[in-house]
Design a protein around this motif. Sequence first.
Motif, PDB file in Angstrom:
ATOM      1  N   TRP A  15       0.856  -1.078  -0.062  1.00 54.53           N
ATOM      2  CA  TRP A  15      -0.021   0.071  -0.050  1.00 54.53           C
ATOM      3  C   TRP A  15       0.764   1.174  -0.027  1.00 54.53           C
ATOM      4  CZ3 TRP A  15      -5.278  -0.535  -0.488  1.00 54.53           C
ATOM      5  CH2 TRP A  15      -5.792  -1.645  -0.149  1.00 54.53           C
ATOM      6  N   TYR A  16       0.286   2.372  -0.461  1.00 54.16           N
ATOM      7  CA  TYR A  16       0.791   3.473  -0.450  1.00 54.16           C
ATOM      8  C   TYR A  16       0.080   4.320   0.711  1.00 54.16           C
ATOM      9  CZ  TYR A  16       3.739   2.876  -4.390  1.00 54.16           C
ATOM     10  OH  TYR A  16       4.821   2.519  -5.218  1.00 54.16           O
ATOM     11  N   VAL A  17       0.717   5.174   1.629  1.00 49.02           N
ATOM     12  CA  VAL A  17      -0.066   5.603   2.733  1.00 49.02           C
ATOM     13  C   VAL A  17      -0.010   7.137   2.507  1.00 49.02           C
ATOM     14  CG1 VAL A  17      -0.305   5.943   5.379  1.00 49.02           C
ATOM     15  CG2 VAL A  17       0.173   3.915   4.336  1.00 49.02           C
ATOM     16  N   ALA A  18      -0.923   8.105   2.317  1.00 53.59           N
ATOM     17  CA  ALA A  18      -0.820   9.463   2.326  1.00 53.59           C
ATOM     18  C   ALA A  18      -1.097  10.110   3.596  1.00 53.59           C
ATOM     19  CB  ALA A  18      -1.633  10.008   1.247  1.00 53.59           C
ATOM     20  N   LYS A  19      -0.404  11.236   4.037  1.00 53.03           N
ATOM     21  CA  LYS A  19      -0.679  11.562   5.360  1.00 53.03           C
ATOM     22  C   LYS A  19      -0.415  12.999   5.075  1.00 53.03           C
ATOM     23  CE  LYS A  19       0.809  11.254  10.312  1.00 53.03           C
ATOM     24  NZ  LYS A  19       1.771  10.793  11.246  1.00 53.03           N
ATOM     25  N   CYS A  20      -1.398  13.745   5.888  1.00 53.27           N
ATOM     26  CA  CYS A  20      -1.185  15.286   5.971  1.00 53.27           C
ATOM     27  C   CYS A  20      -0.601  15.571   7.360  1.00 53.27           C
ATOM     28  CB  CYS A  20      -2.823  15.910   6.063  1.00 53.27           C
ATOM     29  SG  CYS A  20      -2.979  17.467   6.095  1.00 53.27           S
ATOM     30  N   ILE A  21       0.337  16.406   7.030  1.00 55.30           N
ATOM     31  CA  ILE A  21       1.219  16.779   7.976  1.00 55.30           C
ATOM     32  C   ILE A  21       0.433  17.660   9.181  1.00 55.30           C
ATOM     33  CG2 ILE A  21       3.352  18.061   8.829  1.00 55.30           C
ATOM     34  CD1 ILE A  21       4.628  17.100   6.408  1.00 55.30           C
ATOM     35  N   GLU A  22      -0.222  18.586   8.661  1.00 51.87           N
ATOM     36  CA  GLU A  22      -0.940  19.691   9.471  1.00 51.87           C
ATOM     37  C   GLU A  22      -1.937  19.142  10.669  1.00 51.87           C
ATOM     38  OE1 GLU A  22       0.696  21.797   5.968  1.00 51.87           O
ATOM     39  OE2 GLU A  22      -0.352  20.011   6.277  1.00 51.87           O
ATOM     40  N   ASN A  23      -2.680  17.842  10.126  1.00 49.38           N
ATOM     41  CA  ASN A  23      -3.683  17.453  11.030  1.00 49.38           C
ATOM     42  C   ASN A  23      -3.362  15.864  11.474  1.00 49.38           C
ATOM     43  OD1 ASN A  23      -4.743  16.492   8.673  1.00 49.38           O
ATOM     44  ND2 ASN A  23      -6.534  17.801   8.863  1.00 49.38           N
ATOM     45  N   VAL A  25      -4.345  13.432   9.346  1.00 47.01           N
ATOM     46  CA  VAL A  25      -5.309  12.674   8.617  1.00 47.01           C
ATOM     47  C   VAL A  25      -4.410  11.746   7.710  1.00 47.01           C
ATOM     48  CG1 VAL A  25      -7.287  12.431   7.113  1.00 47.01           C
ATOM     49  CG2 VAL A  25      -7.204  14.338   9.185  1.00 47.01           C
ATOM     50  N   ALA A  26      -4.861  10.628   7.660  1.00 49.59           N
ATOM     51  CA  ALA A  26      -4.038   9.497   6.695  1.00 49.59           C
ATOM     52  C   ALA A  26      -4.991   8.785   5.789  1.00 49.59           C
ATOM     53  CB  ALA A  26      -3.276   8.833   7.363  1.00 49.59           C
ATOM     54  N   SER A  27      -4.777   8.221   4.595  1.00 57.34           N
ATOM     55  CA  SER A  27      -5.786   7.356   4.044  1.00 57.34           C
ATOM     56  C   SER A  27      -4.373   6.308   3.304  1.00 57.34           C
ATOM     57  CB  SER A  27      -6.317   8.082   3.040  1.00 57.34           C
ATOM     58  OG  SER A  27      -7.385   7.179   2.449  1.00 57.34           O
ATOM     59  N   GLN A  28      -4.956   5.582   2.432  1.00 53.03           N
ATOM     60  CA  GLN A  28      -4.079   4.702   1.736  1.00 53.03           C
ATOM     61  C   GLN A  28      -4.718   4.394   0.156  1.00 53.03           C
ATOM     62  OE1 GLN A  28      -3.605   1.345   4.493  1.00 53.03           O
ATOM     63  NE2 GLN A  28      -5.481   0.207   3.779  1.00 53.03           N
ATOM     64  N   GLY A  29      -3.796   3.570  -0.561  1.00 51.26           N
ATOM     65  CA  GLY A  29      -4.360   3.217  -1.899  1.00 51.26           C
ATOM     66  C   GLY A  29      -3.281   2.269  -2.438  1.00 51.26           C
ATOM     67  N   LYS A  30      -3.618   1.661  -3.508  1.00 54.80           N
ATOM     68  CA  LYS A  30      -2.739   0.775  -4.294  1.00 54.80           C
ATOM     69  C   LYS A  30      -1.821   1.451  -4.894  1.00 54.80           C
ATOM     70  CE  LYS A  30      -4.346  -3.385  -3.146  1.00 54.80           C
ATOM     71  NZ  LYS A  30      -3.653  -4.597  -2.462  1.00 54.80           N
ATOM     72  N   THR A  31      -2.026   2.789  -5.499  1.00 50.86           N
ATOM     73  CA  THR A  31      -1.091   3.351  -6.030  1.00 50.86           C
ATOM     74  C   THR A  31      -0.871   5.013  -5.279  1.00 50.86           C
ATOM     75  OG1 THR A  31      -2.878   4.660  -7.531  1.00 50.86           O
ATOM     76  CG2 THR A  31      -1.962   2.534  -8.335  1.00 50.86           C
ATOM     77  N   ILE A  32       0.146   5.443  -5.833  1.00 51.40           N
ATOM     78  CA  ILE A  32       0.535   6.876  -5.207  1.00 51.40           C
ATOM     79  C   ILE A  32      -0.846   7.851  -5.307  1.00 51.40           C
ATOM     80  CG2 ILE A  32       1.760   8.898  -5.169  1.00 51.40           C
ATOM     81  CD1 ILE A  32       4.185   7.105  -5.912  1.00 51.40           C
ATOM     82  N   GLU A  33      -1.459   7.758  -6.612  1.00 53.50           N
ATOM     83  CA  GLU A  33      -2.272   8.628  -6.914  1.00 53.50           C
ATOM     84  C   GLU A  33      -3.603   8.404  -6.452  1.00 53.50           C
ATOM     85  OE1 GLU A  33      -0.431   6.934  -9.133  1.00 53.50           O
ATOM     86  OE2 GLU A  33       0.799   8.747  -9.993  1.00 53.50           O
ATOM     87  N   GLU A  34      -4.077   6.919  -6.124  1.00 52.28           N
ATOM     88  CA  GLU A  34      -5.158   6.338  -5.465  1.00 52.28           C
ATOM     89  C   GLU A  34      -5.029   6.903  -4.015  1.00 52.28           C
ATOM     90  OE1 GLU A  34      -7.782   2.578  -4.672  1.00 52.28           O
ATOM     91  OE2 GLU A  34      -5.673   2.310  -5.125  1.00 52.28           O
ATOM     92  N   SER A  35      -3.926   6.833  -3.324  1.00 52.63           N
ATOM     93  CA  SER A  35      -3.781   7.248  -1.791  1.00 52.63           C
ATOM     94  C   SER A  35      -3.947   8.889  -1.739  1.00 52.63           C
ATOM     95  CB  SER A  35      -2.256   7.075  -1.359  1.00 52.63           C
ATOM     96  OG  SER A  35      -1.270   7.630  -1.914  1.00 52.63           O
ATOM     97  N   ILE A  36      -3.389   9.430  -2.696  1.00 54.62           N
ATOM     98  CA  ILE A  36      -3.701  11.059  -2.671  1.00 54.62           C
ATOM     99  C   ILE A  36      -5.095  11.482  -2.779  1.00 54.62           C
ATOM    100  CG2 ILE A  36      -3.298  13.282  -3.880  1.00 54.62           C
ATOM    101  CD1 ILE A  36      -0.252  12.198  -4.241  1.00 54.62           C
ATOM    102  N   GLU A  37      -5.870  10.554  -3.540  1.00 55.50           N
ATOM    103  CA  GLU A  37      -7.222  10.988  -3.961  1.00 55.50           C
ATOM    104  C   GLU A  37      -8.209  10.514  -2.729  1.00 55.50           C
ATOM    105  OE1 GLU A  37     -10.441  12.784  -5.371  1.00 55.50           O
ATOM    106  OE2 GLU A  37      -8.544  12.868  -6.227  1.00 55.50           O
ATOM    107  N   LEU A  39      -6.821  10.427   0.280  1.00 56.04           N
ATOM    108  CA  LEU A  39      -6.818  11.558   1.250  1.00 56.04           C
ATOM    109  C   LEU A  39      -7.505  12.727   1.096  1.00 56.04           C
ATOM    110  CD1 LEU A  39      -5.118  12.418   3.860  1.00 56.04           C
ATOM    111  CD2 LEU A  39      -3.165  13.229   2.208  1.00 56.04           C
ATOM    112  N   ARG A  40      -7.430  13.241   0.006  1.00 55.75           N
ATOM    113  CA  ARG A  40      -8.354  14.343  -0.434  1.00 55.75           C
ATOM    114  C   ARG A  40      -9.743  14.275   0.166  1.00 55.75           C
ATOM    115  NH1 ARG A  40      -6.908  17.621  -4.302  1.00 55.75           N
ATOM    116  NH2 ARG A  40      -6.037  16.097  -5.215  1.00 55.75           N
TER     117      ARG A  40
END
Length: 68
Positions: A15-23, A25-37, A39-40
């Motif tokens: 998995w790719y895990v995307a995390k917002c530094i300011e708060n 909040v994190a999410s994950q996805g099978k690709t970088i793009e999916e993890s960022i979307e 997280l959005r």
Amino acid sequence: MKIKVTVIVQKEENWYVAKCIENNVASQGKTIEESIENLREALELYFEDETPEISDIPTFVTTMEVAL
């Protein structure tokens, strides 16, 4: 309203895990793009009932080596 946040994406096993530094909040996805979307979407839900504190202080992100 739109705000800018700082995001770190790290690969953890399959998995790719995307995390917002300011708060943190994190999410994950099978690709970088999916993890960022994902997280959005998570951030939109997070801020749905809360007004974000907007800071004009620039964020500096870097890497460094540490001797072990």
